[in-house]
Motif scaffolding. Sequence first.
Motif, PDB file in Angstrom:
ATOM      1  N   TYR A 168      33.621  40.986  35.803  1.00  0.00           N
ATOM      2  CA  TYR A 168      34.735  40.216  36.384  1.00  0.00           C
ATOM      3  C   TYR A 168      35.778  39.840  35.335  1.00  0.00           C
ATOM      4  O   TYR A 168      35.480  39.810  34.137  1.00  0.00           O
ATOM      5  CB  TYR A 168      34.195  38.900  36.969  1.00  0.00           C
ATOM      6  CG  TYR A 168      33.242  39.065  38.122  1.00  0.00           C
ATOM      7  CD1 TYR A 168      33.719  39.205  39.418  1.00  0.00           C
ATOM      8  CD2 TYR A 168      31.868  39.086  37.912  1.00  0.00           C
ATOM      9  CE1 TYR A 168      32.840  39.352  40.487  1.00  0.00           C
ATOM     10  CE2 TYR A 168      30.986  39.229  38.975  1.00  0.00           C
ATOM     11  CZ  TYR A 168      31.483  39.357  40.252  1.00  0.00           C
ATOM     12  OH  TYR A 168      30.617  39.508  41.300  1.00  0.00           O
ATOM     13  N   GLU A 189      39.430  40.175  30.815  1.00  0.00           N
ATOM     14  CA  GLU A 189      38.831  41.101  31.768  1.00  0.00           C
ATOM     15  C   GLU A 189      37.458  41.568  31.286  1.00  0.00           C
ATOM     16  O   GLU A 189      37.325  42.118  30.189  1.00  0.00           O
ATOM     17  CB  GLU A 189      39.770  42.309  31.992  1.00  0.00           C
ATOM     18  CG  GLU A 189      39.266  43.362  32.996  1.00  0.00           C
ATOM     19  CD  GLU A 189      39.207  42.878  34.447  1.00  0.00           C
ATOM     20  OE1 GLU A 189      39.601  41.739  34.743  1.00  0.00           O
ATOM     21  OE2 GLU A 189      38.740  43.660  35.300  1.00  0.00           O
ATOM     22  N   LYS A 190      36.439  41.333  32.086  1.00  0.00           N
ATOM     23  CA  LYS A 190      35.067  41.829  31.881  1.00  0.00           C
ATOM     24  C   LYS A 190      34.569  41.647  30.445  1.00  0.00           C
ATOM     25  O   LYS A 190      34.232  42.614  29.756  1.00  0.00           O
ATOM     26  CB  LYS A 190      35.006  43.298  32.309  1.00  0.00           C
ATOM     27  CG  LYS A 190      35.473  43.474  33.759  1.00  0.00           C
ATOM     28  CD  LYS A 190      35.196  44.843  34.334  1.00  0.00           C
ATOM     29  CE  LYS A 190      35.472  44.861  35.831  1.00  0.00           C
ATOM     30  NZ  LYS A 190      36.629  45.564  36.278  1.00  0.00           N
ATOM     31  N   TYR A 206      44.573  36.193  44.950  1.00  0.00           N
ATOM     32  CA  TYR A 206      45.564  35.705  43.991  1.00  0.00           C
ATOM     33  C   TYR A 206      46.836  35.301  44.764  1.00  0.00           C
ATOM     34  O   TYR A 206      47.157  35.905  45.784  1.00  0.00           O
ATOM     35  CB  TYR A 206      46.005  36.803  43.037  1.00  0.00           C
ATOM     36  CG  TYR A 206      44.940  37.634  42.352  1.00  0.00           C
ATOM     37  CD1 TYR A 206      44.668  37.472  40.991  1.00  0.00           C
ATOM     38  CD2 TYR A 206      44.248  38.640  43.037  1.00  0.00           C
ATOM     39  CE1 TYR A 206      43.726  38.265  40.336  1.00  0.00           C
ATOM     40  CE2 TYR A 206      43.304  39.438  42.385  1.00  0.00           C
ATOM     41  CZ  TYR A 206      43.047  39.246  41.042  1.00  0.00           C
ATOM     42  OH  TYR A 206      42.120  40.041  40.394  1.00  0.00           O
TER      43      TYR A 206
END
Length: 306
Positions: A168, A189-190, A206
């Motif tokens: 995620y 990110e991740k 979002y």
Amino acid sequence: MQINKAVVPAGGRGTRLYPVTKAQPKEMLPLGGRPTIQGVAEELLLAGINDILIITSEGKRAIEDHFDPMVGRDGSKVSPEDDSPLFDRSAVTFSYTRQGAPRGLGDAVACGRRFVDDEHFVVSLGDCLILSREPVAPLQRMIAAHTEHNAAASILMQRVSLEATSRYGIADPGDAAGDTAFVMRDIVEKPGPDAAPSRFAVAARYVFSPILFDYLSAQKPGLGAEIQLTDAIRAMIADGHTVLGVPLAPGERRLDVGNLESYARAFVRTMLTDADRGEGLRAYVANLLAHIDDPSHPDPDLPPDS
Ligand code: G1P
């Protein structure tokens, strides 16, 4: 602020679901009595958004077919009762744009630039649903916080396990912004467990100011050589724009169709809580589990006298 438009990325190939998604979009897999992406449209309609752009790609035409008006053989309109009670397709305008090549989520959202123009807008990923029994649904809370704090982006957040942070976008949460949100200090990110700034993960919804598009067009490829939406948000924060995280309320859940395990869980949950079929199915599942654990218990798929 009144938000009317949403961009729904639905171009991902669904390779984690092969062979199920070899010839059908993952967004068309059913959750409850309708395809996942119809549930996404229902969420948007509930938040007052009725102008939806779906970003598709090769092999996704079933999505467009699905949102065509329901007409009978003689051309007459099929009665609205044949559709979900939550979804009046005549109340929504659907448009479609194709993402030419799989260049990432940021690139998919950037395909919506002309559609969005200069308005604030919602992005809802087409392969998951947010279940909510709260009086004010998550998208509505996000839009309210976004407006109140004059934010450039407001992002739905779910708590995940430390190991899951590699799947995620993960937020670095700062001060509270009212009762329902926090100001984000950073997002990555991740990152994985060693680098994760928290366990608050981006949960597929979002709200954005249109300035996002300037940031997206300046983005270089990031993780996986893709244009990452998270990287554009990170750059917005670095430039001093207000970005909010809006956590899911305790009873709310994100249901994800992205892989077979998560899809199976999401399908079971939506069916067992379905208003019409849930009760009967719960009894069936209880009997099935009893039979699987003890084969002498009657098999619920056989008539009682067999
Ligand atoms: C995308 C985003 C990620 C987000 C996730 C779920 O990842 O890049 O930040 O947490 O959706 O909303 P994907 O699942 O497409 O790899």
